[in-house]
Write a protein that holds these residues in place. Structure first.
Motif, short mmCIF file in Angstrom:
data_model
loop_
_atom_site.label_atom_id
_atom_site.label_comp_id
_atom_site.label_asym_id
_atom_site.label_seq_id
_atom_site.Cartn_x
_atom_site.Cartn_y
_atom_site.Cartn_z
N VAL A 101 37.94 -103.29 -24.71
CA VAL A 101 37.72 -103.02 -23.30
C VAL A 101 38.98 -103.30 -22.48
O VAL A 101 39.16 -102.72 -21.40
CB VAL A 101 36.53 -103.86 -22.78
CG1 VAL A 101 36.88 -105.35 -22.77
CG2 VAL A 101 36.10 -103.40 -21.41
N THR A 104 41.13 -100.50 -21.01
CA THR A 104 40.73 -99.76 -19.82
C THR A 104 41.17 -100.47 -18.54
O THR A 104 40.94 -99.96 -17.45
CB THR A 104 39.20 -99.59 -19.78
OG1 THR A 104 38.58 -100.88 -19.64
CG2 THR A 104 38.69 -98.94 -21.06
N LYS A 105 41.80 -101.62 -18.66
CA LYS A 105 42.17 -102.42 -17.49
C LYS A 105 43.57 -102.07 -16.99
O LYS A 105 44.38 -101.51 -17.74
CB LYS A 105 42.09 -103.91 -17.83
CG LYS A 105 40.67 -104.36 -18.15
CD LYS A 105 40.60 -105.87 -18.32
CE LYS A 105 39.17 -106.35 -18.50
NZ LYS A 105 39.09 -107.82 -18.59
#
Length: 208
Positions: A101, A104-105
């Motif tokens: 994840v 996606t930052k």
């Protein structure tokens, strides 16, 4: 009756300890693992939040230090191992995050540039360590800053543009916020690297 001349005694043979055979592979694994763990510790220490969502942490300090101390290959491997462990799900990234994840930052560009930064810092440091002793600290600072501004900041700007939909000037304005702290961290990394290499000169002879 005269005594026969005595033959001079040969010196008793000295017993020297057998040379210690060191496994370069074992040493490499130990150093790479140690610095990967060190970068993780630097990352999970409380950071300073910023409006962009990219906190100011000690990650870059650990990344540059790995390259300065270990050299380009082992430095990159150490940071690459840290990155792989984090992407696999362990919470070793800033703010205790982990997993895919993080890709996606807004910080993705900075994160993915870390192994390259360690490699560049290590390559520059190998040249910096050949200069006169009085200039080595300044040369190591330059090596760390060169690695940061050639890899981490350009990739970070690209990540900000991709994830936040910013223009180049807008992303650049956000990235500039990190420059003063980056300079301080590189000053500190060079000082620590010089101290470590003085204390453990074998690291100089086995750099790779």
């Amino acid at each position: 009756m005269t005594d026969a001349p005595q033959q001079p005694h040969a010196p008793a043979p000295t017993l020297e300890p057998a040379p210690v055979v060191r496994s370069s592979t074992a040493a490499d694994v130990a150093l790479v693992s140690t610095f990967a763990a060190f970068v993780a510790v630097c990352a999970v220490l409380p950071g300073i939040p910023t409006p962009s969502g990219v906190p100011i942490t000690l990650q870059t300090f650990g990344v540059v230090l790995a390259g300065l101390v270990l050299g380009w290959r082992r430095g990159a491997l150490a940071v690459g191992l840290y990155l792989a462990v984090g992407l696999a799900g362990l919470p070793v990234f800033a703010e205790g995050t982990g997993g895919l994840v993080v890709l996606t930052k807004p910080s993705v560009g900075y994160l993915l540039a870390f192994p390259f930064a360690a490699a560049v810092a290590g390559a520059f440091a190998s040249r910096a360590l050949r200069v006169r002793p009085a200039w080595r600290y300044a040369a190591l600072v330059a090596a760390g800053l060169g690695a940061s501004f050639l890899t981490i900041h350009p990739a970070g700007i690209a990540g900000l543009m991709a994830r936040l939909g910013l223009s180049l000037p807008e992303a650049f304005a956000i990235d500039v916020v990190y420059w003063p702290g980056d300079v301080v961290k590189n000053l500190l990394a060079a000082a620590v690297a010089l101290a470590v290499l003085r204390a453990f000169p074998d690291l100089l002879r086995t750099r790779r």
